[in-house]
Every structure is written in C-alpha cells, then in structure tokens.
Design a protein around this motif. Structure first.
Motif, PDB file in Angstrom:
ATOM      1  N   LEU A 437       0.842  -1.202   0.000  1.00 34.16           N
ATOM      2  CA  LEU A 437       0.000   0.000   0.000  1.00 34.16           C
ATOM      3  C   LEU A 437       0.876   1.250   0.000  1.00 34.16           C
ATOM      4  CD1 LEU A 437      -2.750  -1.069   2.557  1.00 34.16           C
ATOM      5  CD2 LEU A 437      -3.000  -0.856   0.077  1.00 34.16           C
ATOM      6  N   PHE A 438       0.421   2.299  -0.685  1.00 29.64           N
ATOM      7  CA  PHE A 438       1.210   3.511  -0.876  1.00 29.64           C
ATOM      8  C   PHE A 438       1.551   4.183   0.458  1.00 29.64           C
ATOM      9  CE2 PHE A 438       1.547   8.085  -1.696  1.00 29.64           C
ATOM     10  CZ  PHE A 438       2.563   8.088  -2.650  1.00 29.64           C
ATOM     11  N   THR A 439       0.680   4.070   1.479  1.00 30.47           N
ATOM     12  CA  THR A 439       0.918   4.805   2.729  1.00 30.47           C
ATOM     13  C   THR A 439       1.936   4.133   3.628  1.00 30.47           C
ATOM     14  OG1 THR A 439      -0.884   3.634   3.800  1.00 30.47           O
ATOM     15  CG2 THR A 439      -1.417   5.738   2.713  1.00 30.47           C
ATOM     16  N   ASN A 440       2.223   2.848   3.376  1.00 32.27           N
ATOM     17  CA  ASN A 440       3.172   2.120   4.230  1.00 32.27           C
ATOM     18  C   ASN A 440       2.700   2.047   5.680  1.00 32.27           C
ATOM     19  OD1 ASN A 440       5.071   1.598   2.163  1.00 32.27           O
ATOM     20  ND2 ASN A 440       5.904   3.693   2.403  1.00 32.27           N
ATOM     21  N   LYS A 441       1.345   2.129   5.926  1.00 34.57           N
ATOM     22  CA  LYS A 441       0.840   2.119   7.310  1.00 34.57           C
ATOM     23  C   LYS A 441       0.192   0.787   7.669  1.00 34.57           C
ATOM     24  CE  LYS A 441       0.030   7.077   7.606  1.00 34.57           C
ATOM     25  NZ  LYS A 441      -0.956   8.138   7.788  1.00 34.57           N
ATOM     26  N   GLY A 442       0.432  -0.242   6.896  1.00 32.02           N
ATOM     27  CA  GLY A 442      -0.130  -1.559   7.166  1.00 32.02           C
ATOM     28  C   GLY A 442      -0.305  -2.321   5.876  1.00 32.02           C
ATOM     29  N   GLY A 464       6.672   4.961  -1.381  1.00 34.21           N
ATOM     30  CA  GLY A 464       5.308   5.488  -1.340  1.00 34.21           C
ATOM     31  C   GLY A 464       5.257   6.868  -0.682  1.00 34.21           C
ATOM     32  N   GLU A 465       4.374   6.973   0.239  1.00 38.91           N
ATOM     33  CA  GLU A 465       4.154   8.256   0.933  1.00 38.91           C
ATOM     34  C   GLU A 465       5.399   8.650   1.700  1.00 38.91           C
ATOM     35  OE1 GLU A 465       0.475  10.154   3.416  1.00 38.91           O
ATOM     36  OE2 GLU A 465       1.181   8.198   4.037  1.00 38.91           O
ATOM     37  N   THR A 466       5.809   9.930   1.629  1.00 34.71           N
ATOM     38  CA  THR A 466       6.995  10.413   2.337  1.00 34.71           C
ATOM     39  C   THR A 466       6.718  10.406   3.831  1.00 34.71           C
ATOM     40  OG1 THR A 466       6.217  12.679   2.089  1.00 34.71           O
ATOM     41  CG2 THR A 466       7.761  11.862   0.423  1.00 34.71           C
ATOM     42  N   PRO A 467       7.756  10.171   4.652  1.00 36.16           N
ATOM     43  CA  PRO A 467       7.568  10.175   6.103  1.00 36.16           C
ATOM     44  C   PRO A 467       7.357  11.596   6.620  1.00 36.16           C
ATOM     45  CG  PRO A 467       9.882   9.906   5.584  1.00 36.16           C
ATOM     46  CD  PRO A 467       9.177   9.851   4.261  1.00 36.16           C
ATOM     47  N   VAL A 468       6.821  11.673   7.793  1.00 38.29           N
ATOM     48  CA  VAL A 468       6.623  12.963   8.461  1.00 38.29           C
ATOM     49  C   VAL A 468       7.893  13.307   9.206  1.00 38.29           C
ATOM     50  CG1 VAL A 468       5.312  14.220  10.182  1.00 38.29           C
ATOM     51  CG2 VAL A 468       4.156  12.603   8.665  1.00 38.29           C
ATOM     52  N   ILE A 469       8.426  14.486   8.948  1.00 43.30           N
ATOM     53  CA  ILE A 469       9.604  14.939   9.690  1.00 43.30           C
ATOM     54  C   ILE A 469       9.184  16.097  10.586  1.00 43.30           C
ATOM     55  CG2 ILE A 469      11.200  14.163   7.889  1.00 43.30           C
ATOM     56  CD1 ILE A 469      11.443  17.109   7.010  1.00 43.30           C
ATOM     57  N   PRO A 470       9.719  16.129  11.808  1.00 44.89           N
ATOM     58  CA  PRO A 470       9.372  17.228  12.709  1.00 44.89           C
ATOM     59  C   PRO A 470       9.860  18.563  12.164  1.00 44.89           C
ATOM     60  CG  PRO A 470      10.336  15.394  13.916  1.00 44.89           C
ATOM     61  CD  PRO A 470      10.577  15.103  12.461  1.00 44.89           C
ATOM     62  N   ASN A 471       9.053  19.570  12.319  1.00 43.96           N
ATOM     63  CA  ASN A 471       9.411  20.956  12.017  1.00 43.96           C
ATOM     64  C   ASN A 471       9.697  21.196  10.544  1.00 43.96           C
ATOM     65  OD1 ASN A 471       9.402  21.569  14.888  1.00 43.96           O
ATOM     66  ND2 ASN A 471      11.352  20.467  14.938  1.00 43.96           N
ATOM     67  N   GLY A 472       9.113  20.342   9.669  1.00 42.93           N
ATOM     68  CA  GLY A 472       9.320  20.535   8.240  1.00 42.93           C
ATOM     69  C   GLY A 472       8.454  19.568   7.468  1.00 42.93           C
ATOM     70  N   LYS A 473       8.684  19.513   6.179  1.00 40.50           N
ATOM     71  CA  LYS A 473       7.945  18.570   5.351  1.00 40.50           C
ATOM     72  C   LYS A 473       8.799  18.186   4.155  1.00 40.50           C
ATOM     73  CE  LYS A 473       5.587  22.242   2.773  1.00 40.50           C
ATOM     74  NZ  LYS A 473       4.294  22.786   2.338  1.00 40.50           N
ATOM     75  N   LEU A 474       8.368  17.042   3.528  1.00 46.31           N
ATOM     76  CA  LEU A 474       9.040  16.530   2.342  1.00 46.31           C
ATOM     77  C   LEU A 474       8.103  16.680   1.167  1.00 46.31           C
ATOM     78  CD1 LEU A 474      10.584  13.295   3.876  1.00 46.31           C
ATOM     79  CD2 LEU A 474      11.803  15.391   3.288  1.00 46.31           C
ATOM     80  N   VAL A 475       8.630  17.209   0.065  1.00 46.35           N
ATOM     81  CA  VAL A 475       7.838  17.433  -1.131  1.00 46.35           C
ATOM     82  C   VAL A 475       8.426  16.586  -2.245  1.00 46.35           C
ATOM     83  CG1 VAL A 475       6.988  19.119  -2.775  1.00 46.35           C
ATOM     84  CG2 VAL A 475       7.322  19.776  -0.380  1.00 46.35           C
ATOM     85  N   GLY A 506      15.756   1.379  -2.408  1.00 46.90           N
ATOM     86  CA  GLY A 506      15.202   0.041  -2.151  1.00 46.90           C
ATOM     87  C   GLY A 506      13.789   0.082  -1.632  1.00 46.90           C
ATOM     88  N   GLY A 507      13.054   1.099  -2.087  1.00 46.89           N
ATOM     89  CA  GLY A 507      11.660   1.212  -1.676  1.00 46.89           C
ATOM     90  C   GLY A 507      11.450   1.919  -0.343  1.00 46.89           C
ATOM     91  N   LYS A 508      12.526   2.543   0.185  1.00 51.96           N
ATOM     92  CA  LYS A 508      12.416   3.246   1.471  1.00 51.96           C
ATOM     93  C   LYS A 508      13.066   4.610   1.375  1.00 51.96           C
ATOM     94  CE  LYS A 508      12.443  -0.963   4.312  1.00 51.96           C
ATOM     95  NZ  LYS A 508      13.130  -1.695   5.415  1.00 51.96           N
ATOM     96  N   TRP A 509      12.516   5.559   2.136  1.00 52.14           N
ATOM     97  CA  TRP A 509      13.107   6.895   2.252  1.00 52.14           C
ATOM     98  C   TRP A 509      14.181   6.830   3.341  1.00 52.14           C
ATOM     99  CZ3 TRP A 509      11.823  10.134  -1.448  1.00 52.14           C
ATOM    100  CH2 TRP A 509      10.585  10.013  -2.077  1.00 52.14           C
ATOM    101  N   ILE A 510      15.481   7.040   2.895  1.00 54.30           N
ATOM    102  CA  ILE A 510      16.590   6.886   3.850  1.00 54.30           C
ATOM    103  C   ILE A 510      17.383   8.178   3.866  1.00 54.30           C
ATOM    104  CG2 ILE A 510      18.684   5.584   4.422  1.00 54.30           C
ATOM    105  CD1 ILE A 510      17.496   3.218   2.937  1.00 54.30           C
ATOM    106  N   PRO A 511      17.464   8.913   5.002  1.00 54.64           N
ATOM    107  CA  PRO A 511      18.295  10.126   5.101  1.00 54.64           C
ATOM    108  C   PRO A 511      19.774   9.756   5.222  1.00 54.64           C
ATOM    109  CG  PRO A 511      17.202   9.716   7.183  1.00 54.64           C
ATOM    110  CD  PRO A 511      16.700   8.652   6.223  1.00 54.64           C
ATOM    111  N   ASP A 512      20.685  10.705   4.880  1.00 50.52           N
ATOM    112  CA  ASP A 512      22.133  10.468   4.948  1.00 50.52           C
ATOM    113  C   ASP A 512      22.634  10.717   6.360  1.00 50.52           C
ATOM    114  OD1 ASP A 512      22.212   9.874   2.249  1.00 50.52           O
ATOM    115  OD2 ASP A 512      22.495  12.005   1.694  1.00 50.52           O
ATOM    116  N   ASN A 513      22.954   9.575   7.041  1.00 46.97           N
ATOM    117  CA  ASN A 513      23.590   9.639   8.371  1.00 46.97           C
ATOM    118  C   ASN A 513      22.894  10.602   9.344  1.00 46.97           C
ATOM    119  OD1 ASN A 513      25.654   7.841   7.479  1.00 46.97           O
ATOM    120  ND2 ASN A 513      26.742   9.592   6.529  1.00 46.97           N
TER     121      ASN A 513
END
Length: 708
Positions: A437-442, A464-475, A506-513
């Motif tokens: 599923l696009f939301t990755n919530k189940g 799929g859907e970008t994760p929620v980051i505190p104090n900002g957003k992903l576009v 690989g199908g996941k949103w991964i930040p650099d270090n």
C-alpha cells in the motif's frame, strides 16, 4: 237788723254772693266778709271779683328766660331755668293756682343744688361698696354689687355708676333679679316655658326642651338652665352638620364640599383598583351608610399548557401582570393583567404539531397519519434497492432525525490487489504479493462504501508516501521514477536543514547519516508554552515549543474583555512580559422612563444576562434587553396608547375636539336634538371605554294633539 230782702247788695255781673269766698271761680271777692251793723246797714263796700293772676316770682339760683311776660293767668305754667349745678326742686311744673282767696305758684318754683339720691338701706339683692350717705354730687361714683341671683346693667354682677350733671345716675343703682326670656329660643321645638305667662324663669331654674328636625341639643343636653348669661347651653340647639368624609379608596361623585347639612347625601364611587359605589347620609350621629370598597384581586389562573415565569403567588392585585411561558409541546408566551372584569389578555399556547413528512425513498412503518403531536416519532423503512431504516421525531423546530437511505454498496476494483465486503457499509482491501500500500501504514486498509479515496498498490521496490519529519515537510516532485525519486526537504520558519533532499533507496526513504527528527533543526532557542491568563485562551493550537520571533494571541472568554496587550512574542526562548488581563463584562441597570423591570431587578447585570421590561400605564408593549460586550442590546420600544376620535352619529363632542387623544384623556359628548343626556368616553389600553348612549326623547307623550 238788716233786711236781706230790702237791703240788696249790688255787685258786678261776675260775682256770686252765695257760697264761701274761697269757692269763688273768678278771682278774689275783695273783702272776705260783709256784716250788718247796729244801724241796719252792710259794713263796707260791695265786693268786686278780680281776675286770678300770678306775677313772676323771684327764684334763688334761677331765672325766668322770657322777660316779656310779667303776669300769668290761672293754670299757666311758669317756665324757669336753674343756674349751673342747680336743678328744680320739684319734677312737677309750677302752675298759677288759686289757693284760698289768693293766687300762688304751685309748687313753688325753686332751685336746689344738683345731687343724686340713694335709697338706704339698699333693696334686696343690692349692696353698695363703702357707703354711709345717700346724697352724691355730680362726678362722684358709686360701686353697686349684686347678690348671687341679681344683676345690673348689661347683666353684670357689679357696676360703677356716676352721678351725672343732671342729677341722674349714669346707671340706675338697683340690682334686679336675674331672669331669662320666656321667648322660645331659635330652633327649639318643644319648650317647657309659656310665652304668654307672667312668670319669668329665674336664675338656676331648668326647663325641658327638644330641638327641631335637623338640629341637635348642644352637648346632648335635655334641659335648659337659666343663668346670668341667659339660657345654657348656648345655643340650646346646633345645626346638625357633617364634615366631608375622605375615603382613601373612593371619590365623591355628587356635589363635593367641605361640610354637609342634616340629611344631605354624598355619593361615592370606588377608585381604580376597587369596585363598588355607596351613599353616606349626614344624620344626628354623623355619617351613616356602609363606606365599603372591595379591592379588585384575581386568583392565580392555572393554565394547563403554560407555566408562570414571573412572581408566582396565589392572589394578585389590580393591574398586576403575570407572565406565562408555554410548556414543552407548545409554543409562545403571553401576559395576563388583573383588571376589574378579571384577567384580561390572550392566554394562548399553540400546540406544536408536524405534518407528515413524505420521503420518496422510504415508507412509514409506524402509525401513519396526517399530523403528529410534539415528541411523537415516526419510523421509516427504506424502499427496495435501498437499505436501512430511520426514525424522525416531531419537535419545536420541526422533524429531527437523519432521513437517509443508502444505495447498495458496490465492491471496488483494486489494481494489484483485491477487496472483500461490504460489511456494515464497509469494504476491506489489500495488495497482491510483490506489492504494498502507498501509505506504508499496514498491509491492509478499509474504506466506506462509495469512497473514492482507495490507496494504490505499488511495487515493493518503490517508495510510497513520504515520512513525516518534525518541524518541516518533504515534497516529492512529479513525474519521477518511484525507484529513483528524491523528496525535497522544506523546514518550517525558525528551522533549517543541512541537506536539501531525501533519497528513495530500495523502496524506502533513507536520510544520509541523520535521524528523521534531526533533519530540521532550530535556528534559535524555542519558547515553552506561553503563560496562562485567567479567563483566557491562546488563539492557536497548543505546542510544546514555540519558535523564536513567533507570537501568540490571547482571547478572553465570552463575557470578558481584554485590558492591556493581547499578543506576546517569543524572543530567543523567552516570552515578552506584558499585562494581559480579562475583566468581566457588566452592564449597569438601564432606567427607561416608559417601562418597568419585571424580571429580577438589580443594580448591575452580568454578560449575557437578560432583563425583561413591561411598558407602564399609558404605553403598550414589552421587550428584553441583553447585556453584551458593547452594552445593552435589544430594541427598547414602548408605544404610547392613543385613541382616534370616535364619531358618534347621535352626539356631538362638547369638550376639546381633536383627532387623536392620549391615554386616560376623556371626551364629553352631548346628545343631539331629539335625544337627551350626555356621556363621557375615556381612552384606555383596550380603546374607548364608557357607555355612549343617547336616550330618545318621547315627544308623543307631551303632544296634546296626539290621541291616546
């Protein structure tokens, strides 16, 4: 011897020999007698008659004023005067009188000193103060004192009398017995004294009496007593009068004056707020009659459909008003006023009903009728092709409830997946193997029937859907391969990021270090939540932290207003220090000249409190004011009661004639020719009141040419 027959004595014609000389009727005969001597002759000359005359005598201490008369004939009166301080010795006039054979003044004219004589000893009931003589000179005085039942001049017990220059006392120095007049006193009816008798009532005697009709005996006496001052009590009879009787509850409608006479009647009419009229009659014992006015009251009126919302008591006085509010199931409110004819007003409550609601998609399955009463319920079942049933309830605002029928829920198509259901209007779906599923919530999700928002199924290697980051957003940019996509990092104000993008691997949103929570970091210190202000809230969502240079705005609760500042700013971890205060809104009582407060009456009211007013006598209407932030709101209107002139065919206006009259103004009418009488109409709240009646004059009854 002298022969009387031979020796005739020749005398004048006015002389008569027979009789005695003193019996002569015409003067003196001269010689008193003739006798016959020894020579047989009459001695002396024959007598002659001389006319009786008196000469003016000398009068010691007096004189005769008329000096032209020196002789007076028989029976003439001598008019003489005494010198000053002298008086004639006799009260009788002095006349020229034949005394024997002489003419003399009888009584002898003489003058004696003027004196006043006093009878000693004094008569009964009279005594003199320090007196031992009975002769007084002019100017000398004497006090006369009367006994207990005697009086002297002007009914006095004593008097001082003076010897006058004429020898008379100025007051006769004799006390007489006190007596009272036999004449019937004024307004006496029965009088035990005979007016024609010689007996006069003496001091101390009593006589029975009674008064004429319309009069009463003074002090209730039945006997009159003879006193030095006359009959007492004085007066014996007083007119019966009655002072006007002021009755607080009634007005005089007959002749109004301060004092009324015996048997006069006064008519009263009870004032507004009371009922009845009565007549009082002035009688001997005062006013008689029953001065009774009955206060107009009204027993509480119990109305099945309404409750009393003003002061609730068992009995109300004239012109008191009672407010009613219709009970649940009814609508409206009204006021009743206690008047002479009872409660006036329109005690009307309208029953709440609802006409049957026809719903195209459903049928009534409970009692089906045209109209339903308050709180009645109607059950509906959805027609073929629809599912469910529902209930509507009749209330004051109409039918309440959710009249909804839902179409049969179609099962959606899920690309790269499948769906099951519906169950209770809900479907459940998931993705095939190798997809997610696009939301990755189940791994499965649910949706309501006819919901168009189903998630996509994407390959597991795609992001799929970008994760929620505190104090900002992903576009995420559009039109990128989901396997090699990058999301642009946008931090909120007051935050910044070291990297501008977040890659998909690989199908996941991964930040650099870096941890996702540290992607956006603050540029300055944050503030904790702002300080609490009593009776206020902050007009933004609650946050644990607030950025530097951000502001929050306080808002007072309803019924309060802001004093001082209403906004504070976060400055590098600290909030500005400002005076933020919420003060309760109040309204001072509003005095309205034409209206009275009929709800709770107090000096100050709180926010949103309502005050009910009822217009005063002479005005109509009622209204409600509400205390709000801007003060009292509501329309405070009282309409003055007026009456347009009433034109009456049989009568003319004889008082002030105008087009419009104010409350309580009266208009007088006089009936036209052929009718008789006049009447008055009064402008009141319900219009003109009074009896506009003219009585036809029966001319035939007075026409002698009309036969019976």
């Amino acid at each position: 011897m002298c022969n009387r027959e031979l020796l005739v004595i020749h005398v004048d014609n006015n002389f008569q020999v027979d009789g005695y000389p003193e019996e002569a009727t015409y003067g003196n005969p001269g010689s008193a007698e003739l006798y016959c001597d020894e020579n047989g002759e009459w001695s002396g000359q024959p007598p002659k008659c001389i006319e009786i005359k008196c000469t003016v005598p000398p009068i010691e201490n007096g004189h005769v004023p008329d000096r032209n008369i020196q002789e007076y004939k028989e029976h003439d009166v001598l008019r003489f005067m005494c010198n000053s301080q002298y008086k004639p010795t006799e009260d009788r006039p002095s006349r020229c009188t034949k005394v024997g054979i002489k003419a003399e003044w009888t009584p002898t004219p003489a003058c004696e000193p003027i004196t006043c004589k006093l009878t000693l000893p004094p008569l009964e009931g009279t005594r003199y103060e320090s007196v031992s003589r009975n002769v007084f000179l002019p100017g000398e005085t004497l006090r006369v004192i009367c006994g207990e039942k005697y009086w002297i001049s002007n009914n006095q017990e004593s008097a001082v009398t003076t010897c006058d220059v004429d020898g008379e006392w100025t007051i006769r120095p004799v006390c007489t017995e006190v007596v009272c007049s036999n004449q019937r006193p004024q307004h006496v009816y029965n009088w035990e004294v005979s007016y024609w008798g010689n007996h006069q009532s003496k001091m101390g005697e009593t006589k029975r009496y009674s008064c004429e009709t319309g009069f009463k005996s003074t002090d209730g006496a039945t006997q009159a007593t003879c006193t030095r001052n006359g009959w007492t009590p004085n007066p014996l009879c007083q007119e019966i009068t009655c002072d006007r009787k002021n009755i607080p509850e009634a007005d005089v409608i007959s002749e109004n004056k301060q004092r009324y006479r015996y048997y006069e009647q006064v008519r009263y009419r009870c004032k507004e707020g009371y009922q009845g009229q009565f007549t009082l009659t002035c009688r001997g014992d005062g006013w008689i009659g029953n001065p009774r006015c009955t206060e107009i009251t009204c027993d509480r009126k119990n109305i099945r459909e309404a409750d009393v919302i003003s002061e609730n008591k068992q009995r109300y006085r004239y012109y008191e008003q009672v407010w009613y509010r219709c009970k649940e199931g009814y609508q409206g409110q009204f006021t009743l006023t206690c008047r002479g004819e009872g409660w006036i007003g329109n005690p009307r409550c309208t029953e709440i009903t609802c006409d049957r609601k026809n719903i195209q998609e459903a049928d009534v399955i409970s009692e089906n009728k045209q109209r339903y009463r308050y709180d009645e319920q109607v059950q509906y079942r959805c027609k073929d092709g629809d599912q469910g049933q529902f209930t509507l309830t009749c209330r004051g605002e109409g039918w309440i409830g959710n009249p909804r029928c839902t179409d049969t829920c179609p099962k959606p198509e899920v690309p790269h997946g499948f769906a099951v259901g519906p169950y209770n209007n809900t479907i459940y779906y998931t993705c095939n193997k190798g997809f997610k599923l696009f939301t990755n919530k189940g791994w499965w999700a649910e949706a309501k029937c006819n919901d168009n928002g189903l998630q996509q199924c994407i390959e597991n290697t795609e992001c799929g859907e970008t994760p929620v980051i505190p104090n900002g957003k992903l576009v995420t940019p559009q039109r990128q391969n989901l396997r090699h996509i990058q999301a642009r990092i946008t931090c909120n104000a007051g935050y910044s990021s070291q990297s501008g993008n977040l890659p998909c691997r690989g199908g996941k949103w991964i930040p650099d270090n870096i941890s996702p929570k540290d992607i956006c970091t603050p540029t300055a210190k944050h503030c904790k939540p702002p300080p609490k202000v009593e009776n206020a809230v902050v007009r933004t969502s609650y946050q644990k932290e607030y950025l530097s240079n951000s502001a929050v705005t306080y808002q007072c609760r309803d019924g309060y207003y802001m004093e001082g500042e209403y906004k504070i700013l976060c400055n590098n971890g600290k909030w500005e220090k400002k005076n933020v205060t919420c003060t309760q809104i109040t309204c001072d009582k509003k005095n309205i000249r034409e209206a009275d407060v009929i709800s709770e009456n107090k000096q100050r009211y709180r926010y949103n409190e309502q005050v009910q007013y009822h217009c005063k006598e002479g005005y109509q209407g009622q209204f409600t004011l509400t205390c709000r932030g801007e003060g009292w709101i509501g329309r405070s209107t009282c309409t003055e009661i007026t009456c347009d002139r009433k034109n009456i065919r049989e009568a003319d206006v004889i008082s002030e004639n105008k087009q419009t009259y104010r409350y309580n103004e009266q208009v007088q009418y006089r009936c036209k020719d052929g009718d008789q009488g006049q009447f008055t109409l009064t402008c009141r709240g319900e219009g003109w009141i009074g009896n506009p009646r003219c009585t036809a004059h029966d001319a035939d009854a007075h026409d002698p040419n009309k036969s019976q």
